[in-house]
Design a protein around this motif. Sequence first.
Motif, short mmCIF file in Angstrom:
data_model
loop_
_atom_site.label_atom_id
_atom_site.label_comp_id
_atom_site.label_asym_id
_atom_site.label_seq_id
_atom_site.Cartn_x
_atom_site.Cartn_y
_atom_site.Cartn_z
N ALA A 41 -8.09 42.63 25.86
CA ALA A 41 -9.22 41.72 26.03
C ALA A 41 -8.70 40.33 26.40
O ALA A 41 -7.51 40.03 26.27
CB ALA A 41 -10.03 41.65 24.74
N THR A 42 -9.60 39.48 26.87
CA THR A 42 -9.22 38.11 27.22
C THR A 42 -8.71 37.37 25.99
O THR A 42 -9.38 37.32 24.96
CB THR A 42 -10.43 37.36 27.80
OG1 THR A 42 -10.88 38.05 28.97
CG2 THR A 42 -10.05 35.93 28.18
N PHE A 43 -7.52 36.82 26.10
CA PHE A 43 -6.99 36.00 25.01
C PHE A 43 -7.72 34.66 25.00
O PHE A 43 -8.14 34.17 26.05
CB PHE A 43 -5.49 35.78 25.18
CG PHE A 43 -4.71 37.07 25.33
CD1 PHE A 43 -5.00 38.17 24.55
CD2 PHE A 43 -3.67 37.17 26.25
CE1 PHE A 43 -4.29 39.35 24.68
CE2 PHE A 43 -2.95 38.35 26.39
CZ PHE A 43 -3.26 39.44 25.61
N CYS A 44 -7.83 34.06 23.83
CA CYS A 44 -8.55 32.80 23.73
C CYS A 44 -7.66 31.70 23.17
O CYS A 44 -6.59 31.97 22.61
CB CYS A 44 -9.80 32.95 22.87
SG CYS A 44 -9.48 33.38 21.16
N ARG A 45 -8.11 30.48 23.35
CA ARG A 45 -7.31 29.33 22.93
C ARG A 45 -7.31 29.16 21.42
O ARG A 45 -6.27 28.84 20.82
CB ARG A 45 -7.88 28.08 23.59
CG ARG A 45 -7.22 26.79 23.13
CD ARG A 45 -7.92 25.58 23.74
NE ARG A 45 -7.35 24.34 23.25
CZ ARG A 45 -7.83 23.14 23.53
NH1 ARG A 45 -8.89 23.03 24.31
NH2 ARG A 45 -7.28 22.06 23.05
N HIS A 46 -8.46 29.37 20.78
CA HIS A 46 -8.59 29.08 19.36
C HIS A 46 -8.04 30.24 18.53
O HIS A 46 -8.38 31.40 18.76
CB HIS A 46 -10.05 28.81 19.02
CG HIS A 46 -10.62 27.64 19.76
ND1 HIS A 46 -10.23 26.34 19.50
CD2 HIS A 46 -11.51 27.57 20.78
CE1 HIS A 46 -10.87 25.52 20.31
NE2 HIS A 46 -11.65 26.24 21.10
N SER A 47 -7.20 29.92 17.56
CA SER A 47 -6.50 30.94 16.79
C SER A 47 -7.18 31.27 15.47
O SER A 47 -6.66 32.05 14.69
CB SER A 47 -5.06 30.49 16.52
OG SER A 47 -5.03 29.26 15.82
N SER A 48 -8.33 30.67 15.19
CA SER A 48 -9.04 30.97 13.95
C SER A 48 -9.81 32.28 14.10
O SER A 48 -9.95 32.82 15.20
CB SER A 48 -9.99 29.83 13.59
OG SER A 48 -10.94 29.65 14.64
N GLY A 49 -10.33 32.81 13.01
CA GLY A 49 -11.06 34.06 13.06
C GLY A 49 -10.16 35.24 12.73
O GLY A 49 -8.93 35.11 12.63
N ALA B 239 1.66 29.19 19.28
CA ALA B 239 2.17 29.98 20.41
C ALA B 239 1.08 30.87 20.99
O ALA B 239 0.92 30.97 22.22
CB ALA B 239 3.37 30.81 19.98
N THR B 240 0.32 31.54 20.13
CA THR B 240 -0.73 32.42 20.65
C THR B 240 -1.87 31.61 21.26
O THR B 240 -2.48 32.03 22.24
CB THR B 240 -1.27 33.33 19.53
OG1 THR B 240 -1.68 32.53 18.40
CG2 THR B 240 -0.20 34.31 19.08
N GLY B 241 -2.16 30.42 20.69
CA GLY B 241 -3.19 29.57 21.26
C GLY B 241 -2.81 29.08 22.65
O GLY B 241 -3.65 29.04 23.55
N LEU B 242 -1.56 28.72 22.84
CA LEU B 242 -1.09 28.29 24.17
C LEU B 242 -1.14 29.45 25.16
O LEU B 242 -1.46 29.27 26.33
CB LEU B 242 0.33 27.73 24.07
CG LEU B 242 0.48 26.41 23.31
CD1 LEU B 242 1.95 26.05 23.13
CD2 LEU B 242 -0.25 25.28 24.04
N ASN B 243 -0.82 30.65 24.67
CA ASN B 243 -0.98 31.85 25.50
C ASN B 243 -2.42 32.03 25.93
O ASN B 243 -2.72 32.30 27.09
CB ASN B 243 -0.53 33.09 24.71
CG ASN B 243 0.90 33.50 25.02
OD1 ASN B 243 1.23 33.78 26.15
ND2 ASN B 243 1.73 33.55 23.99
N GLY B 244 -3.31 31.90 24.95
CA GLY B 244 -4.72 32.11 25.22
C GLY B 244 -5.31 31.10 26.18
O GLY B 244 -6.35 31.36 26.81
N ASN B 245 -4.66 29.96 26.31
CA ASN B 245 -5.14 28.90 27.19
C ASN B 245 -4.49 28.96 28.57
O ASN B 245 -4.74 28.10 29.41
CB ASN B 245 -4.86 27.53 26.55
CG ASN B 245 -5.75 26.44 27.09
OD1 ASN B 245 -6.92 26.66 27.37
ND2 ASN B 245 -5.19 25.25 27.26
N SER B 246 -3.64 29.97 28.79
CA SER B 246 -2.88 30.04 30.02
C SER B 246 -3.57 30.93 31.06
O SER B 246 -4.38 31.80 30.72
CB SER B 246 -1.48 30.58 29.75
OG SER B 246 -0.75 30.73 30.94
N LEU B 247 -3.22 30.71 32.31
CA LEU B 247 -3.71 31.57 33.38
C LEU B 247 -2.73 32.71 33.63
O LEU B 247 -1.63 32.73 33.06
CB LEU B 247 -3.94 30.77 34.66
CG LEU B 247 -2.75 29.98 35.24
CD1 LEU B 247 -1.84 30.84 36.10
CD2 LEU B 247 -3.25 28.81 36.08
N CYS B 248 -3.12 33.65 34.46
CA CYS B 248 -2.25 34.76 34.86
C CYS B 248 -1.61 34.41 36.20
O CYS B 248 -2.30 34.39 37.23
CB CYS B 248 -3.05 36.05 34.97
SG CYS B 248 -3.77 36.61 33.41
#
Length: 334
Positions: free
Chosen positions: A260-268, A309-318
């Motif tokens: 699924a699409t990764f997201c910027r926010h790491s909460s939840g 690290a995961t938040g930065l991933n989620g904010n990145s393009l492909c």
Amino acid sequence: PDQQHPEEDLIMSPIRHGVLRYYEAFAGIGGATVAAKGLPMTCVGGAEYEPNARAVYWANHGKHLDGNLWDIDPGDVEPMDMFFMSPPCTPYSRAGNRRGLNDPAGKVIFAVLPLIERHKPSAIIVENTIGFNSHADGRTIRKISKAFERLGYHPLHECWRALNSAKFGLPTRRVRFFGVMLRKDFDPSKLIWPNPSNPMVPLRTVLLPPSQVRDLVFNRTDFTPHVPKVRRGGYHLQRLGHFDRQFHDRYLYGTDAPAATFCRHSSGLGGSSGLYLVGDVIRKLHPREMLRAHNFSDDFVIPMPYAIATGLNGNSLCPPVLHAVYRMILLVIS
């Protein structure tokens, strides 16, 4: 005899001083620079407000980015042929606040106007969430477009596509808005947008061994299963169920389909990566797995704690998607 490849020759032809010079605003971890690899392009500068992203950019690309776009003197920036920007998506995203230009993060797109007015690049690329074009029934994108049209560019709302990373052969389904504003001495009707149909690549192809991800196990199994849906095409998610209620961070996915699409926010519950059933274990994804899904090489580093690290991933393009957009533009402005 050697075969002639006129399209490739045109793309690789020198533009100015041997290469096309580009600037990346809202640069994040540098996906636009990764996307430029293999093309006659060089980065002459960039800006990113988030300090962790700037640190990762420096660690991988060896260049320091400017911080606040509002504080940049256009005269201090080298001339450029192309301008790329990926402004904050929270003001336009379904997972964000949807305040649009009423949000300071939405207004910051206008901070690039002095750079555009000074350097007049041949092309401007805008990447954002798919909600960018439809926000406020299209009024937002038209208002943004007008500001650039006054500087001599074709309308943004008339030249864009929704591009799905899974169709480019990536093991993640990230559908994003890509818009192009060509300077008015170029013809946007000559742009031939990429429309690939590569075979579906499942997430399981980029997963790490279980021994490296033990700390990512999610210790709940009380999810509500979903009835499998029969869908045509090979780019759909494998949604197995959800925890508590149906919301983007609470879905449970399988690994025989794209992530699924990764997201910027790491909460939840699922954090930035989401939750996946890997074998008989439910877990989050490792930052390396997320980078691989976006097609960053294994020598790309994000030396940050997990949530950052995961938040930065989620904010990145492909990068492969933007690479294809670069090639499309090069064919027109070369």
